[in-house]
Scaffold this motif. Structure first.
Motif, PDB file in Angstrom:
ATOM      1  N   THR A  64       0.841  -1.190   0.000  1.00 52.40           N
ATOM      2  CA  THR A  64       0.000   0.000   0.000  1.00 52.40           C
ATOM      3  C   THR A  64       0.882   1.247   0.000  1.00 52.40           C
ATOM      4  O   THR A  64       2.050   1.198  -0.387  1.00 52.40           O
ATOM      5  N   THR A  65       0.337   2.364   0.423  1.00 49.72           N
ATOM      6  CA  THR A  65       1.081   3.620   0.510  1.00 49.72           C
ATOM      7  C   THR A  65       0.882   4.205   1.903  1.00 49.72           C
ATOM      8  O   THR A  65       0.021   3.770   2.660  1.00 49.72           O
ATOM      9  N   ALA A  66       1.677   5.214   2.222  1.00 43.40           N
ATOM     10  CA  ALA A  66       1.565   5.901   3.509  1.00 43.40           C
ATOM     11  C   ALA A  66       0.962   7.280   3.298  1.00 43.40           C
ATOM     12  O   ALA A  66       1.443   8.059   2.469  1.00 43.40           O
ATOM     13  N   ASN A  67      -0.092   7.574   4.028  1.00 45.46           N
ATOM     14  CA  ASN A  67      -0.712   8.889   4.012  1.00 45.46           C
ATOM     15  C   ASN A  67      -0.303   9.614   5.293  1.00 45.46           C
ATOM     16  O   ASN A  67      -0.822   9.319   6.376  1.00 45.46           O
ATOM     17  N   ILE A  68       0.647  10.533   5.181  1.00 46.70           N
ATOM     18  CA  ILE A  68       1.227  11.184   6.357  1.00 46.70           C
ATOM     19  C   ILE A  68       0.510  12.501   6.643  1.00 46.70           C
ATOM     20  O   ILE A  68       0.368  13.345   5.758  1.00 46.70           O
ATOM     21  N   GLU A  69       0.076  12.664   7.885  1.00 45.96           N
ATOM     22  CA  GLU A  69      -0.626  13.871   8.315  1.00 45.96           C
ATOM     23  C   GLU A  69       0.189  14.567   9.397  1.00 45.96           C
ATOM     24  O   GLU A  69       0.595  13.949  10.381  1.00 45.96           O
ATOM     25  N   GLY A  70       0.430  15.849   9.214  1.00 42.91           N
ATOM     26  CA  GLY A  70       1.162  16.626  10.201  1.00 42.91           C
ATOM     27  C   GLY A  70       0.288  16.982  11.386  1.00 42.91           C
ATOM     28  O   GLY A  70      -0.879  17.343  11.221  1.00 42.91           O
ATOM     29  N   MET A  71       0.844  16.869  12.596  1.00 48.88           N
ATOM     30  CA  MET A  71       0.106  17.174  13.827  1.00 48.88           C
ATOM     31  C   MET A  71       1.042  17.833  14.835  1.00 48.88           C
ATOM     32  O   MET A  71       2.261  17.663  14.762  1.00 48.88           O
ATOM     33  N   ASP A  72       0.459  18.569  15.793  1.00 46.18           N
ATOM     34  CA  ASP A  72       1.244  19.038  16.930  1.00 46.18           C
ATOM     35  C   ASP A  72       1.776  17.827  17.685  1.00 46.18           C
ATOM     36  O   ASP A  72       1.151  16.757  17.683  1.00 46.18           O
ATOM     37  N   PHE A  73       2.904  17.998  18.352  1.00 39.44           N
ATOM     38  CA  PHE A  73       3.541  16.856  19.005  1.00 39.44           C
ATOM     39  C   PHE A  73       2.603  16.183  20.008  1.00 39.44           C
ATOM     40  O   PHE A  73       2.473  14.959  20.033  1.00 39.44           O
ATOM     41  N   LYS A  74       1.926  16.966  20.832  1.00 46.13           N
ATOM     42  CA  LYS A  74       1.040  16.386  21.838  1.00 46.13           C
ATOM     43  C   LYS A  74      -0.116  15.619  21.211  1.00 46.13           C
ATOM     44  O   LYS A  74      -0.583  14.619  21.756  1.00 46.13           O
ATOM     45  N   ALA A  75      -0.582  16.093  20.047  1.00 45.06           N
ATOM     46  CA  ALA A  75      -1.732  15.459  19.393  1.00 45.06           C
ATOM     47  C   ALA A  75      -1.391  14.074  18.847  1.00 45.06           C
ATOM     48  O   ALA A  75      -2.294  13.258  18.631  1.00 45.06           O
ATOM     49  N   LEU A  76      -0.114  13.797  18.635  1.00 45.20           N
ATOM     50  CA  LEU A  76       0.296  12.500  18.097  1.00 45.20           C
ATOM     51  C   LEU A  76      -0.117  11.357  19.014  1.00 45.20           C
ATOM     52  O   LEU A  76      -0.555  10.299  18.557  1.00 45.20           O
ATOM     53  N   PHE A  77       0.002  11.564  20.308  1.00 48.16           N
ATOM     54  CA  PHE A  77      -0.305  10.517  21.275  1.00 48.16           C
ATOM     55  C   PHE A  77      -1.805  10.241  21.339  1.00 48.16           C
ATOM     56  O   PHE A  77      -2.232   9.093  21.440  1.00 48.16           O
ATOM     57  N   VAL A  78      -2.591  11.287  21.251  1.00 42.65           N
ATOM     58  CA  VAL A  78      -4.047  11.140  21.246  1.00 42.65           C
ATOM     59  C   VAL A  78      -4.488  10.412  19.978  1.00 42.65           C
ATOM     60  O   VAL A  78      -5.344   9.523  20.016  1.00 42.65           O
ATOM     61  N   ALA A  79      -3.896  10.789  18.837  1.00 45.92           N
ATOM     62  CA  ALA A  79      -4.263  10.183  17.566  1.00 45.92           C
ATOM     63  C   ALA A  79      -3.965   8.692  17.548  1.00 45.92           C
ATOM     64  O   ALA A  79      -4.748   7.887  17.033  1.00 45.92           O
ATOM     65  N   SER A  80      -2.843   8.297  18.136  1.00 45.83           N
ATOM     66  CA  SER A  80      -2.485   6.884  18.188  1.00 45.83           C
ATOM     67  C   SER A  80      -3.360   6.130  19.175  1.00 45.83           C
ATOM     68  O   SER A  80      -3.899   5.060  18.867  1.00 45.83           O
ATOM     69  N   ALA A  81      -3.547   6.675  20.367  1.00 42.96           N
ATOM     70  CA  ALA A  81      -4.341   6.004  21.401  1.00 42.96           C
ATOM     71  C   ALA A  81      -5.787   5.803  20.970  1.00 42.96           C
ATOM     72  O   ALA A  81      -6.430   4.816  21.335  1.00 42.96           O
ATOM     73  N   SER A  82      -6.305   6.744  20.169  1.00 44.34           N
ATOM     74  CA  SER A  82      -7.699   6.664  19.724  1.00 44.34           C
ATOM     75  C   SER A  82      -7.877   5.843  18.458  1.00 44.34           C
ATOM     76  O   SER A  82      -9.003   5.592  18.035  1.00 44.34           O
ATOM     77  N   GLY A  83      -6.753   5.439  17.839  1.00 41.28           N
ATOM     78  CA  GLY A  83      -6.835   4.684  16.600  1.00 41.28           C
ATOM     79  C   GLY A  83      -7.072   5.533  15.369  1.00 41.28           C
ATOM     80  O   GLY A  83      -7.356   5.016  14.287  1.00 41.28           O
ATOM     81  N   ARG A  84      -6.920   6.843  15.498  1.00 37.90           N
ATOM     82  CA  ARG A  84      -7.089   7.736  14.348  1.00 37.90           C
ATOM     83  C   ARG A  84      -5.985   7.510  13.321  1.00 37.90           C
ATOM     84  O   ARG A  84      -6.179   7.728  12.127  1.00 37.90           O
ATOM     85  N   VAL A  85      -4.817   7.113  13.784  1.00 39.43           N
ATOM     86  CA  VAL A  85      -3.705   6.797  12.887  1.00 39.43           C
ATOM     87  C   VAL A  85      -3.240   5.375  13.134  1.00 39.43           C
ATOM     88  O   VAL A  85      -3.493   4.798  14.201  1.00 39.43           O
ATOM     89  N   ASP A  86      -2.566   4.801  12.145  1.00 39.58           N
ATOM     90  CA  ASP A  86      -2.028   3.444  12.274  1.00 39.58           C
ATOM     91  C   ASP A  86      -0.657   3.442  12.925  1.00 39.58           C
ATOM     92  O   ASP A  86      -0.265   2.466  13.565  1.00 39.58           O
ATOM     93  N   MET A  87       0.085   4.527  12.730  1.00 43.30           N
ATOM     94  CA  MET A  87       1.409   4.640  13.348  1.00 43.30           C
ATOM     95  C   MET A  87       1.828   6.094  13.408  1.00 43.30           C
ATOM     96  O   MET A  87       1.275   6.940  12.695  1.00 43.30           O
ATOM     97  N   VAL A  88       2.818   6.352  14.249  1.00 49.55           N
ATOM     98  CA  VAL A  88       3.331   7.710  14.435  1.00 49.55           C
ATOM     99  C   VAL A  88       4.843   7.690  14.285  1.00 49.55           C
ATOM    100  O   VAL A  88       5.521   6.822  14.832  1.00 49.55           O
ATOM    101  N   ILE A  89       5.372   8.665  13.544  1.00 50.65           N
ATOM    102  CA  ILE A  89       6.816   8.858  13.427  1.00 50.65           C
ATOM    103  C   ILE A  89       7.155  10.261  13.909  1.00 50.65           C
ATOM    104  O   ILE A  89       6.508  11.218  13.520  1.00 50.65           O
TER     105      ILE A  89
END
Length: 264
Positions: A64-89
């Protein structure tokens, strides 16, 4: 509608559904957009960097491909914990506290902290932070590191920043005496911002990895792909492209590892 027209319409609908399904299958990746050389959003709106190349390769090997979305640093943890994203870099450190609510892949880089200062500063060690105004990025490993050692270090004041750029701007303008952050990122930033330098490096043994939702169904596959990339030389090539040197033998960058269950 003729039979032929119906067939064509059916084919077009099938193609449309197929395309939509593929788009849905793209890896949803969260990233802090101003963190070179790890990841950085270009003027064209695309992402580039060490971890961007890694996640794109993972997506490719997943078919597949990677769809990368920019976020504030703090928001990365919320996005991962909620399942909004598949992974965080975002040069993320594996910690036991984070492992309580998140999962991590195996590490691929051993990090160290740097103390950013203005040229000519007398701060050349951690001891030099005593009585100084120190800053770091909110919720980051450097911030936690500093707060845990507040009494030991004895800095006069701590300032927390939402972005690295705001922190370094304050450093340049003298609003803080030192900025503590990932040393690789600081050195890269200082090639662009004149008047700043790394006064000291702090070896912490922190392990950088990709963060994923807790017990993600993609975790084992992503981790195996990372092992394969380390074995076949892909990871070493990406490292050399962005760091300018080959990775050390037996480093995290070239050593396959299992999914971590602790930060140790």
């Amino acid at each position: 509608m003729t039979r032929r027209t119906g067939i064509v319409a059916g084919l077009m609908l099938g193609l449309s559904l197929s395309t939509a399904a593929f788009a849905q299958d793209a890896l949803r990746v969260g990233a802090y957009p101003a963190n070179p050389p790890w990841e950085n959003k270009t003027e064209a709106g695309t992402f580039e960097g060490f971890e961007v190349d890694i996640v794109n390769e993972i997506a490719k090997r997943m078919g597949t491909t990677a769809n990368i979305e920019g976020m504030d640093f703090k928001a990365l943890f919320v996005a991962s914990a909620s399942g909004r994203v598949d992974m965080v870099i975002s040069s993320l450190t594996i910690t036991n506290e984070r492992l309580e609510s998140q999962s991590f892949t195996q590490p691929y880089f051993q990090g160290a902290l740097g103390i950013g200062v203005k040229d000519g500063s007398d701060i050349t060690s951690v001891e030099g932070l005593k009585g100084k105004v120190v800053g770091s990025v909110a919720t980051s490993f450097p911030e936690n590191w500093l707060k845990e050692r507040e009494a030991e270090i004895g800095y006069a004041e701590y300032k927390s920043y939402d972005t690295t750029s705001n922190m370094l701007t304050d450093l340049l303008n003298g609003r803080i005496d030192a900025a503590v952050n990932d040393v690789v990122g600081l050195r890269y930033a200082f090639t662009q911002m004149k008047g700043l330098t790394v006064g000291a490096e702090i070896v912490t043994g922190e392990k950088f990895a990709m963060m994923m939702p807790k017990d993600s169904d993609k975790l084992e596959q992503a981790n195996q792909i990372l092992s394969d990339m380390k074995t076949d030389g892909t990871m070493a090539a990406i490292y050399e492209k962005w760091m300018g040197v080959a990775p050390a033998a037996a480093s995290y960058t070239v050593t396959p590892m299992p999914v971590p269950t602790s930060a140790d």
